[in-house]
Write an enzyme that holds these catalytic residues in place. Structure first.
Site, PDB file in Angstrom:
ATOM      1  N   CYS A 162       0.726  -1.228   0.004  1.00  0.00           N
ATOM      2  CA  CYS A 162      -0.181  -0.076  -0.203  1.00  0.00           C
ATOM      3  C   CYS A 162       0.859   1.261  -0.101  1.00  0.00           C
ATOM      4  O   CYS A 162       1.746   1.286   0.809  1.00  0.00           O
ATOM      5  CB  CYS A 162      -0.877  -0.078   1.327  1.00  0.00           C
ATOM      6  SG  CYS A 162      -2.131   1.378   1.199  1.00  0.00           S
ATOM      7  N   CYS A 202     -18.185   3.739  -3.527  1.00  0.00           N
ATOM      8  CA  CYS A 202     -17.265   3.038  -2.742  1.00  0.00           C
ATOM      9  C   CYS A 202     -16.493   4.127  -1.930  1.00  0.00           C
ATOM     10  O   CYS A 202     -15.705   4.871  -2.257  1.00  0.00           O
ATOM     11  CB  CYS A 202     -16.534   2.225  -3.267  1.00  0.00           C
ATOM     12  SG  CYS A 202     -17.181   0.811  -4.207  1.00  0.00           S
ATOM     13  N   CYS A 227     -18.076  -7.567   0.987  1.00  0.00           N
ATOM     14  CA  CYS A 227     -17.161  -7.709  -0.249  1.00  0.00           C
ATOM     15  C   CYS A 227     -15.777  -7.974   0.261  1.00  0.00           C
ATOM     16  O   CYS A 227     -15.426  -7.177   1.113  1.00  0.00           O
ATOM     17  CB  CYS A 227     -17.285  -6.189  -0.924  1.00  0.00           C
ATOM     18  SG  CYS A 227     -16.233  -5.822  -2.169  1.00  0.00           S
TER      19      CYS A 227
END
Length: 399
Positions: free
Chosen positions: A72, A109, A202
């Site tokens: 990340c 989102c 999800c």
């Protein structure tokens, strides 16, 4: 009956392939990749037709994360030159969401960097959800805020959230090699909390972090067991300034095989191509639409995607159609099973990760021989562009 015919038959019956069959898909050669795509495409079309669901990311809070996830760009210690900003105000987030909805997205989102939300953060995101829904009547909202504490999922649902995303990312056996500040079990717990609160779960993965075929199969089988409505498949974006900056392990053909394996293991679940598709699939992206029934429109959290207009043209040119706001994404049996989960229209997919931010016989024959190890592609650092527009800036978004 050969491997692919067996997998198609199982997919149409929602029957779980064996681990050996899933591994065999990943071991197919580049010469057979079109056969693999054609077979998995039959399963995709059976459950989802030729519709493509569009999702749009809004990064509510960027950078400065205390977690050390190696993939990340927002991680602790990252020197990637990404945008860094604190929480967007509800009207700012709604304005960003509106750009994606105008481009055809039906799901927004909402993502925020960090280990997980405080109760004050949940209040803030709840206000943002309500603002977005007030200004965009048919919008579906997924939240992706990290690890959840008890009661937080319920509060997000009460505010109007339809789904919650939290990816497993990689196999349990290799998770500690990627992240040390939280555990694989922590991630599973958050997915289960979302399920229990009636939110659509999800959860997906990131491919290309140096994992083995066995690791990929392990995480996808774990996802099947968790039974999320949506499985985003991210392909690692190797940001300079992160520990995985030198991991360029994917080819377009490898990405297609991974997506096909996910489709065979999760035949009736929304499979979304998430971060990294432009970097690793490149000109092969239209073929991936035969495997996945959902993509993100425009940019990602900290990196740029291809132009939103190009996304829409790609979908049309490949013979697919954008799923409308009034259409139900999931097959009827999954909608019925999820009755009461809080989704406004039976479409229960969520968002992608914080950043992806990863020889078969022909008709009548069985799998034969051993495929060569996938070739490592030359680094395409020219395709990794830091996002400088949209949320958190004064520039128009890419949607």
């Amino acid at each position: 009956m050969d491997l692919l015919n067996t997998l198609v038959d199982k997919g149409l019956r929602r029957e779980l392939p064996t681990r050996e069959e899933a591994l065999a898909v990943l071991a197919t050669s580049d010469d057979d990749v079109l056969d693999v795509v054609a077979a998995a495409g039959k399963v995709r079309r059976h459950w989802f037709g030729r519709r493509v669901k569009l999702n749009y990311l809004v990064n509510l809070k960027s950078g400065l994360c205390p977690e050390d996830c190696s993939y990340c760009s927002q991680r602790l210690g990252s020197t990637a030159g990404i945008l860094k900003y604190t929480w967007l105000k509800p009207d700012e987030a709604s304005q960003a969401a509106a750009a994606g909805l105008a481009g055809g997205a039906k799901r927004v989102c909402l993502v925020a960097s960090g280990r997980g939300p405080t109760d004050r953060d949940v209040d803030r995101v709840s206000e943002t959800i309500r603002t977005i829904k007030e200004q965009n009547e048919q919008v579906e909202v997924c939240a992706c805020l990290g690890l959840l504490s008890d009661g937080q999922a319920e509060r997000l649902r009460e505010a109007g959230a339809d789904a919650y995303n939290h990816n497993l990312n990689t196999s349990e056996g290799t998770y500690a090699d990627i992240t040390t500040t939280h555990t694989y079990a922590d991630r599973v717990d958050t997915v289960q909390k979302a399920h229990a609160a009636g939110l659509s779960a999800c959860s997906g993965l990131i491919a290309g972090m140096g994992e083995s075929d066995e690791d990929l199969v392990d995480v996808v089988f774990s996802l099947r067991e968790l039974d999320p409505d949506s499985v985003p498949v991210n392909f690692l974006i190797p940001f300079e300034g992160t520990p995985l900056a030198k991991e360029w392990n994917l080819t377009p053909q490898r990405c297609l095989r991974i997506l096909a394996m996910v489709r065979f293991v999760c035949p009736d679940v929304e499979v979304r191509i998430a971060g990294g598709r432009e970097v690793h699939l490149r000109t092969m992206q239209p073929l991936a639409l035969h495997l996945a029934n959902s993509i993100f429109l425009g940019d990602y959290l900290t990196s740029e995607g291809q132009a939103g207009k190009a996304d829409l043209e790609m979908i049309a040119d490949a013979g697919f159609e954008v799923e409308g706001a009034g259409e139900v994404t999931l097959p009827e049996h999954r909608v019925e099973a999820a009755a009461g989960c809080g989704s406004v229209c039976g479409s229960h997919e969520g968002c992608g990760s914080h950043e992806g931010t990863g020889a078969c016989g022909h008709e009548g024959g069985d799998l034969g021989g051993t495929a060569a190890a996938p070739a490592t592609q030359e680094p395409r650092t020219d395709l990794v562009a830091v996002r400088r527009r949209g949320a958190g800036t004064d520039l128009a978004p890419n949607a």
